[in-house]
Structure formats: C-alpha cells, structure tokens
Design an enzyme around this catalytic site. Structure first.
Site, PDB file in Angstrom:
ATOM      1  N   LYS A 126       0.845  -1.209   0.000  1.00 38.72           N
ATOM      2  CA  LYS A 126       0.000   0.000   0.000  1.00 38.72           C
ATOM      3  C   LYS A 126       0.872   1.248   0.000  1.00 38.72           C
ATOM      4  O   LYS A 126       0.643   2.183  -0.771  1.00 38.72           O
ATOM      5  CB  LYS A 126      -0.883  -0.003   1.239  1.00 38.72           C
ATOM      6  CG  LYS A 126      -1.546   1.345   1.566  1.00 38.72           C
ATOM      7  CD  LYS A 126      -2.454   1.295   2.768  1.00 38.72           C
ATOM      8  CE  LYS A 126      -1.759   1.480   4.063  1.00 38.72           C
ATOM      9  NZ  LYS A 126      -1.450   2.872   4.412  1.00 38.72           N
ATOM     10  N   ASN A 127       1.903   1.252   0.840  1.00 42.93           N
ATOM     11  CA  ASN A 127       2.686   2.479   1.036  1.00 42.93           C
ATOM     12  C   ASN A 127       3.727   2.706  -0.044  1.00 42.93           C
ATOM     13  O   ASN A 127       4.421   3.718  -0.024  1.00 42.93           O
ATOM     14  CB  ASN A 127       3.310   2.494   2.440  1.00 42.93           C
ATOM     15  CG  ASN A 127       2.243   2.651   3.505  1.00 42.93           C
ATOM     16  OD1 ASN A 127       1.083   2.937   3.200  1.00 42.93           O
ATOM     17  ND2 ASN A 127       2.620   2.433   4.748  1.00 42.93           N
ATOM     18  N   CYS A 131      -5.118  12.123  12.260  1.00 42.20           N
ATOM     19  CA  CYS A 131      -5.869  10.870  12.347  1.00 42.20           C
ATOM     20  C   CYS A 131      -5.697  10.377  13.781  1.00 42.20           C
ATOM     21  O   CYS A 131      -5.077  11.024  14.605  1.00 42.20           O
ATOM     22  CB  CYS A 131      -5.366   9.853  11.335  1.00 42.20           C
ATOM     23  SG  CYS A 131      -3.722   9.311  11.690  1.00 42.20           S
ATOM     24  N   ARG A 164      -0.135  14.542  12.596  1.00 46.15           N
ATOM     25  CA  ARG A 164       0.288  14.384  11.194  1.00 46.15           C
ATOM     26  C   ARG A 164       0.514  15.738  10.488  1.00 46.15           C
ATOM     27  O   ARG A 164      -0.066  16.019   9.442  1.00 46.15           O
ATOM     28  CB  ARG A 164      -0.690  13.525  10.411  1.00 46.15           C
ATOM     29  CG  ARG A 164      -1.178  12.260  11.095  1.00 46.15           C
ATOM     30  CD  ARG A 164      -0.149  11.173  11.261  1.00 46.15           C
ATOM     31  NE  ARG A 164       0.333  10.578  10.046  1.00 46.15           N
ATOM     32  CZ  ARG A 164      -0.226   9.539   9.426  1.00 46.15           C
ATOM     33  NH1 ARG A 164      -1.313   9.009   9.899  1.00 46.15           N
ATOM     34  NH2 ARG A 164       0.312   9.042   8.330  1.00 46.15           N
ATOM     35  N   ASP A 173       4.580   0.801  12.152  1.00 44.27           N
ATOM     36  CA  ASP A 173       3.359   0.126  11.688  1.00 44.27           C
ATOM     37  C   ASP A 173       3.258  -1.312  12.202  1.00 44.27           C
ATOM     38  O   ASP A 173       2.200  -1.921  12.118  1.00 44.27           O
ATOM     39  CB  ASP A 173       3.293   0.123  10.157  1.00 44.27           C
ATOM     40  CG  ASP A 173       3.121   1.523   9.604  1.00 44.27           C
ATOM     41  OD1 ASP A 173       3.307   1.712   8.399  1.00 44.27           O
ATOM     42  OD2 ASP A 173       2.826   2.442  10.397  1.00 44.27           O
ATOM     43  N   ARG A 209      -9.090  -0.535   4.287  1.00 48.05           N
ATOM     44  CA  ARG A 209      -8.260   0.544   3.731  1.00 48.05           C
ATOM     45  C   ARG A 209      -6.862   0.028   3.420  1.00 48.05           C
ATOM     46  O   ARG A 209      -6.258   0.365   2.411  1.00 48.05           O
ATOM     47  CB  ARG A 209      -8.124   1.654   4.789  1.00 48.05           C
ATOM     48  CG  ARG A 209      -9.075   2.765   4.750  1.00 48.05           C
ATOM     49  CD  ARG A 209      -8.550   3.887   5.649  1.00 48.05           C
ATOM     50  NE  ARG A 209      -7.133   4.122   5.399  1.00 48.05           N
ATOM     51  CZ  ARG A 209      -6.223   4.356   6.367  1.00 48.05           C
ATOM     52  NH1 ARG A 209      -6.589   4.383   7.620  1.00 48.05           N
ATOM     53  NH2 ARG A 209      -4.960   4.567   6.068  1.00 48.05           N
TER      54      ARG A 209
HETATM   55  C1  EPZ Z   1       4.083   7.023   6.201  1.00 45.65           C
HETATM   56  O1  EPZ Z   1       3.297   8.059   6.772  1.00 45.65           O
HETATM   57  C2  EPZ Z   1       3.182   5.804   6.133  1.00 45.65           C
HETATM   58  N1  EPZ Z   1       2.037   6.079   5.260  1.00 45.65           N
HETATM   59  C3  EPZ Z   1       2.703   5.435   7.543  1.00 45.65           C
HETATM   60  O2  EPZ Z   1       1.919   4.246   7.447  1.00 45.65           O
HETATM   61  C4  EPZ Z   1       3.924   5.144   8.411  1.00 45.65           C
HETATM   62  O3  EPZ Z   1       3.503   4.850   9.736  1.00 45.65           O
HETATM   63  C5  EPZ Z   1       4.839   6.373   8.410  1.00 45.65           C
HETATM   64  O4  EPZ Z   1       5.202   6.711   7.052  1.00 45.65           O
HETATM   65  C6  EPZ Z   1       6.125   6.136   9.202  1.00 45.65           C
HETATM   66  O5  EPZ Z   1       6.795   5.055   8.674  1.00 45.65           O
HETATM   67  C7  EPZ Z   1       2.211   6.020   3.922  1.00 45.65           C
HETATM   68  O6  EPZ Z   1       3.288   5.771   3.426  1.00 45.65           O
HETATM   69  C8  EPZ Z   1       0.994   6.299   3.087  1.00 45.65           C
HETATM   70  P1  EPZ Z   1       6.060  10.487   8.306  1.00 45.65           P
HETATM   71  P2  EPZ Z   1       3.852   9.580   6.767  1.00 45.65           P
HETATM   72  O7  EPZ Z   1       5.935  11.725   7.510  1.00 45.65           O
HETATM   73  O8  EPZ Z   1       4.579   9.841   5.518  1.00 45.65           O
HETATM   74  C9  EPZ Z   1       5.919  13.648  11.814  1.00 45.65           C
HETATM   75  C10 EPZ Z   1       0.082   2.879   7.791  1.00 45.65           C
HETATM   76  O9  EPZ Z   1      -0.365   2.344   8.824  1.00 45.65           O
HETATM   77  N2  EPZ Z   1       5.923  14.636  10.724  1.00 45.65           N
HETATM   78  O10 EPZ Z   1       7.327   9.705   8.242  1.00 45.65           O
HETATM   79  O11 EPZ Z   1       2.726  10.483   7.120  1.00 45.65           O
HETATM   80  C11 EPZ Z   1       4.595  12.896  11.876  1.00 45.65           C
HETATM   81  O12 EPZ Z   1       3.643  13.617  12.628  1.00 45.65           O
HETATM   82  C12 EPZ Z   1       0.536   4.311   7.836  1.00 45.65           C
HETATM   83  O13 EPZ Z   1       0.218   2.294   6.679  1.00 45.65           O
HETATM   84  C13 EPZ Z   1       6.052  15.981  11.054  1.00 45.65           C
HETATM   85  O14 EPZ Z   1       6.158  16.344  12.223  1.00 45.65           O
HETATM   86  O15 EPZ Z   1       4.872   9.499   7.986  1.00 45.65           O
HETATM   87  C14 EPZ Z   1       4.981  11.603  12.558  1.00 45.65           C
HETATM   88  O16 EPZ Z   1       5.010  11.807  13.954  1.00 45.65           O
HETATM   89  C15 EPZ Z   1       0.325   4.952   9.198  1.00 45.65           C
HETATM   90  N3  EPZ Z   1       6.032  16.895  10.038  1.00 45.65           N
HETATM   91  C16 EPZ Z   1       6.401  11.354  12.038  1.00 45.65           C
HETATM   92  O17 EPZ Z   1       6.877  12.614  11.549  1.00 45.65           O
HETATM   93  C17 EPZ Z   1       5.904  16.532   8.722  1.00 45.65           C
HETATM   94  O18 EPZ Z   1       5.915  17.426   7.847  1.00 45.65           O
HETATM   95  C18 EPZ Z   1       6.466  10.345  10.914  1.00 45.65           C
HETATM   96  O19 EPZ Z   1       5.711  10.850   9.839  1.00 45.65           O
HETATM   97  C19 EPZ Z   1       5.767  15.167   8.415  1.00 45.65           C
HETATM   98  C20 EPZ Z   1       5.781  14.229   9.432  1.00 45.65           C
END
Ligand code: EPZ
Length: 418
Positions: free
Chosen positions: A22-23, A115, A120, A301, A394
């Site tokens: 998915k990701n 979420c 996020r 995850d 999802r």
């Molecule tokens: C991706 O989300 C994945 N989703 C998530 O999978 C996964 O948990 C996550 O990466 C971490 O590995 C997809 O790929 C579609 P991040 P993403 O930006 O890109 C903070 C699932 O269950 N952050 O690495 O949103 C954020 O709040 C989902 O399949 C900021 O602060 O993750 C979080 O605490 C859930 N500012 C941390 O970084 C930003 O601009 C990690 O977020 C961006 C992120």
C-alpha cells in the site's frame, strides 16, 4: 459497518501470497501526475486507500482506470483537485502536492486531517518545497503552493517518509540539482525512485539518507509492478508467531523485514528465508523489547501487531513508540480481551502469559484493527471486532481471507448501520 467474528485459532498452517505494498502504491500513483503519457501498474492491491487515491487523481483531471489488477493512469491536463471530503480524510492526499507543483507550477490542496495516531503535520513537506522556491501559504485548512522551482539542498529535520516522497517527486521536473539530506530510507521510497527512474527521472541514492535528483524537462510513461507489502507480511508473520503456526508467506521480501524478523527470532520463532518468500514455524515465547524507529529500525506500523504477540509471551515486554504521539489506542481494546498492559507516556509494558478471552472490541486505526484480529485468534471463545470506519479494508487486502486460508476461524459480516 464491517465487523469480524474471530474464534480461537491455534496453529495456523499453509501458505498465502503477500500483496503489493500500500505504502509504495500510493506515492507511485501520485507520481503518475508527473507525465502526460500513460502509466501502467500491475498487481494493484484491492484496498479502499487505492480506490481513494484513484478518485483523487481523477479529481486532479487524470484518467485512471482499473483493469483487473492493472491500473492505467494518464494525466494529460491536470490541476488542483476539487475540494472534497476525500482530501481531508485520506492522509496520502498530501502526496499530490509535489507532483502538481512541479508539473503545473501551483497546487491548492485542502489540508489532510490528522488521524487517530497523531496530528500528522506537513511542516517538513512545506519547508522543503519552500527551499525549492515555492511560495506556500496555509490558511483555513487549505495549502496554497505556487512558483517556479529550482534545484536546492534540503535538509529534513526528521526523516519523514511523505516529505521525502513529495520532495523527490517535485525535484524530478525541477531545473538543476536537488539534494535531500536526512531523507527517509524506507523501501517504499526506493521503490518510488525506481519507478520515477523508469519514467526517465535522474535520481541517485535511492533508499539512502542522501538523495540527489537532477531535474529533467519531462518524464515519459512507464509500466511497473511495486514491491510486496512488508507490513502485511509482518502482520501475517505475527499471526503465525501468536498461534504456533507453520506458514509460508509467498513473495515476502525478508530483506525489507529484518527488524521484525530479529524480534520474532529472539522470541523463539523460526524464521527462514525461502526461495518463494518467508517460512515461519513455532511460537513466540520470550518477552521482547521494541523501540519504533525510522527504517531500518523497527517499524511503527508493526508496533500494534507485535504487541498482540507480546501478550502471549512469558514475561515483561517493553515497547517504546517514538514515531507517532498517539499510537497506543489498541491497548485499551487489547485489555478488554484480558491483556495485561500498562502505558506510561510513550512506553508500553506488556505483562505476557495471561490467557485472553473473547470480547467485543473496536478498531481505532488500521494497524490497531489488525492487532485486535490477531489477538482474537489467541483468545478463548468468540471475539467480535467492529470496524466502523472500515480501517482494515483501507490497508489490508482481505486479511480475514488470508488468515482463513491458513486455518483461522475468521468471518467478515456486515453489522446493521449504527
Ligand atoms: C508514512 O506516513 C506511512 N504512510 C505510515 O503508514 C507510516 O507509519 C509512516 O510513514 C512512518 O513510517 C504512507 O506511506 C501512506 P512520516 P507519513 O511523515 O509519511 C511527523 C500505515 O499504517 N511529521 O514519516 O505520514 C509525523 O507527525 C501508515 O500504513 C512531522 O512532524 O509518515 C509523525 O510523527 C500509518 N512533520 C512522524 O513525523 C511533517 O511534515 C512520521 O511521519 C511530516 C511528518
């Protein structure tokens, strides 16, 4: 409203195929906006998140067609998506920001909401695009980005997966050279880079913390099959470890799963790489310590599914969630099944060895839903898992069907609307 009836199911056995990730699929679909030529993707997983991303591409003006497990996308004339609830509900909608900005010079996007697992924010996405020359304003829940981009050096304060993906996609059509330092290294990012390279992008350092993109005038169409889903495979591996199973996960990429496989092996599960994928035998018996980290550390995850396993090991397991601020909502529901778990801030202490008993539990987020389904397999009696938001569909392609194929007693039913 989907719900699942789960009965005690010891010793899963047999083999199941792992679906495409998915990701990986979601950013690759967003990248289809970067070219007006046809993109053909194979082995698409049947997930509502994929359907929603296709709807989003259509809202941007692209033609997107599903043909069995193939998806064809052609983005001849694209622009910002019309306002829709989809933009606010699907986190991955932020991934069209970079492609639209690079392709058209502007993007107006309703901010994706937070979420259950956390706020996020998208500050790292915005800061990186501003470094590339975009003017970005955020007001009233809407992001407005515009400007002619130029190559730049970007440093990510945190290796955000989404921010890394957005910046790579934006940089592919940006004049000059862009360096992204402290980039996320998840396999799905390397896969996105491989797909973009197939479209004619010039990228070095895919999958490392230092990615260099040399912008090109345009990208051409491509045909591609994304990588297998390491989180689905990990979830199925946890189901085997919980039930003392003997299973083959066909197509699993063990090189993408090292952190999880070390945890399961340390706990007593026999994990063997096989020419066809990953074989698992035996039960997780020893307590575990898991600290979630960016890749190649232990994946956030997998925290909830592994916690279901930890409830049945003999001793105290200690988990530390360092990626999301609110990713323990499955704990309350696991405790309804009889699990002994205490949360202290970002620490969770799981006192294993206590039997679980069936109960009515509710899914709060995607990976929590999976963890509760797994725990239901180890719980005496019947467990009813309500999933009012349809989280499982999802992000997992028929998880209940795959578990049933391994001998689990899991049935999906539709509850009357609340
Ligand atoms: C991706 O989300 C994945 N989703 C998530 O999978 C996964 O948990 C996550 O990466 C971490 O590995 C997809 O790929 C579609 P991040 P993403 O930006 O890109 C903070 C699932 O269950 N952050 O690495 O949103 C954020 O709040 C989902 O399949 C900021 O602060 O993750 C979080 O605490 C859930 N500012 C941390 O970084 C930003 O601009 C990690 O977020 C961006 C992120």
């Amino acid at each position: 409203m989907p719900q699942y009836q789960i009965a005690y199911s010891p010793r899963l056995s047999g083999e199941v195929a792992v679906s495409t990730a998915k990701n990986a699929v979601l950013p690759i679909l967003a990248a289809a906006l970067l070219t007006q030529e046809e993109i053909l993707l194979h082995q698409m997983p049947r997930l509502t998140d994929v359907d929603h991303m296709l709807d989003l591409l259509r809202a941007c003006g692209a033609d997107a067609v599903k043909e069995g497990r193939d998806v064809r996308v052609r983005s001849v004339a694209v622009g910002s998506p019309r306002e829709s609830a989809l933009l606010r509900t699907m986190r991955a909608s932020v991934l069209v920001l970079g492609p639209l900005l690079a392709r058209t010079g502007e993007c107006v996007l309703s901010m994706p909401g937070g979420c259950a697992i956390g706020q996020r924010p998208i500050d790292l996405h915005v800061k990186g695009l501003q470094k590339l020359g975009a003017k970005v304003e955020q007001e009233g829940g809407v992001v407005r980005a515009a400007g002619a981009l130029r190559g730049a050096n970007v440093y990510l304060d945190f290796p955000s997966v989404g921010a890394t993906e957005n910046l790579i996609m934006a940089a592919t059509l940006t004049r000059g050279v862009t360096r992204i330092e402290n980039a996320a290294k998840e396999p799905e990012i390397a896969d996105l880079c491989h797909f973009l390279t197939a479209m004619g992008a010039r990228i070095a350092g895919a999958g490392t913390a230092n990615i260099i993109v040399e912008g090109v005038e345009s990208l051409h169409g491509a045909e591609y099959t994304p990588i297998p889903d390491r989180i689905e495979a990990g979830t199925l591996a946890c189901a085997a470890a919980l039930t003392e199973g003997s299973v083959l996960l066909e197509g699993a990429r063990t090189d993408h799963m090292r952190a999880l496989l070390f945890k399961l092996s340390e706990s007593g599960v026999i994990c063997q790489e096989d020419a066809r994928g990953l074989r698992l035998r035996g039960k997780a018996r020893h307590p575990m310590e898991a600290r979630t980290l960016s890749y190649p550390g232990f994946p956030t995850d997998m925290q909830a599914p592994l916690m279901a396993v930890a409830t049945q090991t003999h001793g105290l397991s200690v988990f530390l969630e360092t990626i999301f601020e609110n990713r323990y909502m499955h704990v309350v529901e696991l405790k309804r099944l009889g699990a002994q778990i205490r949360v202290e801030g970002q620490l969770a202490l799981i006192q294993g060895g206590h039997g679980l008993s069936g109960a009515h539990v509710t899914a709060t987020d995607l990976r929590a839903a999976a963890a509760l389904m797994l725990a239901g397999l180890a719980a005496q009696g019947q467990t009813l898992l309500s999933d009012p938001a349809g989280h499982l569909m999802r992000g997992y392609e028929g998880l209940e069907e795959k578990l049933s194929a391994l001998g689990a007693d899991v049935k999906k039913t539709e509850a009357p609307p609340a």
